[in-house]
Design a protein around this motif. Structure first.
Motif, short mmCIF file in Angstrom:
data_model
loop_
_atom_site.label_atom_id
_atom_site.label_comp_id
_atom_site.label_asym_id
_atom_site.label_seq_id
_atom_site.Cartn_x
_atom_site.Cartn_y
_atom_site.Cartn_z
N ALA A 116 0.95 -1.28 0.02
CA ALA A 116 -0.06 0.08 0.05
C ALA A 116 0.80 1.30 0.00
CB ALA A 116 -0.99 0.03 1.14
N ASP A 117 2.11 1.21 0.83
CA ASP A 117 3.05 2.26 0.79
C ASP A 117 3.64 2.54 -0.54
OD1 ASP A 117 2.33 2.98 3.52
OD2 ASP A 117 4.23 1.92 4.21
N ILE A 118 4.01 1.44 -1.03
CA ILE A 118 4.81 1.41 -2.52
C ILE A 118 3.69 2.03 -3.42
CG2 ILE A 118 5.40 -0.04 -4.35
CD1 ILE A 118 6.52 -1.90 -2.07
N ASP B 145 6.62 9.25 -7.06
CA ASP B 145 7.69 9.00 -6.62
C ASP B 145 8.17 7.71 -6.59
OD1 ASP B 145 10.10 9.32 -5.39
OD2 ASP B 145 9.40 10.40 -3.47
N TYR B 146 8.74 7.36 -7.94
CA TYR B 146 9.06 6.12 -8.28
C TYR B 146 10.29 5.36 -7.54
CZ TYR B 146 5.47 7.21 -11.58
OH TYR B 146 4.07 7.48 -11.96
N VAL B 147 11.29 6.41 -7.37
CA VAL B 147 12.42 6.01 -6.55
C VAL B 147 12.05 5.81 -5.23
CG1 VAL B 147 14.69 7.25 -6.03
CG2 VAL B 147 13.91 7.77 -8.19
N GLU B 148 11.05 6.68 -4.61
CA GLU B 148 10.87 6.23 -3.19
C GLU B 148 10.01 4.73 -3.38
OE1 GLU B 148 10.00 6.73 1.01
OE2 GLU B 148 11.77 7.45 -0.44
N ALA B 149 9.14 4.59 -4.12
CA ALA B 149 8.42 3.37 -4.18
C ALA B 149 9.48 2.16 -4.37
CB ALA B 149 7.51 3.26 -5.48
N MET B 150 10.38 2.33 -5.10
CA MET B 150 11.70 1.17 -5.25
C MET B 150 12.29 1.07 -3.84
SD MET B 150 11.29 -0.89 -7.83
CE MET B 150 12.72 -1.72 -7.67
N ARG B 151 12.63 2.23 -3.25
CA ARG B 151 13.43 2.27 -2.06
C ARG B 151 12.60 1.58 -1.05
NH1 ARG B 151 12.99 3.77 2.75
NH2 ARG B 151 11.53 5.19 2.27
N LYS B 152 11.20 1.74 -0.87
CA LYS B 152 10.39 1.17 0.10
C LYS B 152 10.44 -0.52 -0.18
CE LYS B 152 7.38 4.93 1.16
NZ LYS B 152 6.19 5.49 1.08
N PHE B 153 10.38 -0.88 -1.53
CA PHE B 153 10.40 -2.15 -1.85
C PHE B 153 11.67 -2.85 -1.21
CE2 PHE B 153 11.47 -5.47 -4.95
CZ PHE B 153 10.51 -6.51 -4.79
N ASP B 154 12.81 -2.22 -1.74
CA ASP B 154 14.06 -2.85 -1.22
C ASP B 154 14.17 -2.82 0.15
OD1 ASP B 154 14.90 -3.09 -4.00
OD2 ASP B 154 15.75 -1.23 -4.12
N ASP B 155 13.78 -1.87 0.78
CA ASP B 155 13.82 -1.92 2.31
C ASP B 155 12.85 -2.69 3.05
OD1 ASP B 155 15.68 0.30 2.23
OD2 ASP B 155 14.51 1.74 2.84
#
Length: 116
Positions: free
Chosen positions: A81-83, A91-101
């Motif tokens: 949901a956050d992604i 903010d696709y960079v943030e979405a991928m950061r959330k996925f990676d984190d």
């Protein structure tokens, strides 16, 4: 308050359906499908963004959110949901950061589902 990793009552409802239908592999098949979708998410999301398919990127996150919540994987559903929200905000960079984190939440959730 920490997010619930696994909603055992929801898992039990799925198990009840399994018993009622005589299909003892239903839940495990759903978990395998989720696991496959999770494994392909990073590449699929990145491909969507590279091709300018922002709706596809949002849909990929939305789909995993729904699959997770339907199986009772609350923390995993919240992660996606956050992604999805980051993707909807552009903010696709943030979405991928959330996925990676979220790698540990993903691993813990899958492990919990496999042992449910």
């Amino acid at each position: 308050m920490a997010t619930l990793l696994l909603d055992c009552e929801l898992v039990e409802q799925i198990r009840l359906i399994e018993r009622a239908t005589g299909r003892n592999d239903m839940f495990s098949e759903f978990v395998r499908r989720l696991e496959g979708s999770l494994a392909g998410f990073g590449a699929a999301f990145s491909d969507c963004i590279a091709c300018g398919d922002t709706k596809g990127a949002e849909r990929a996150a939305h789909t995993l959110k729904g699959m997770s919540l339907q199986l009772g994987a609350q923390a995993l559903g919240d992660l996606f949901a956050d992604i999805e929200n980051s993707a909807k905000g552009g903010d696709y960079v943030e979405a991928m950061r959330k996925f990676d984190d979220g790698a540990s939440i993903i691993a813990q959730s899958l492990e919990a589902l496999k042992h449910a």
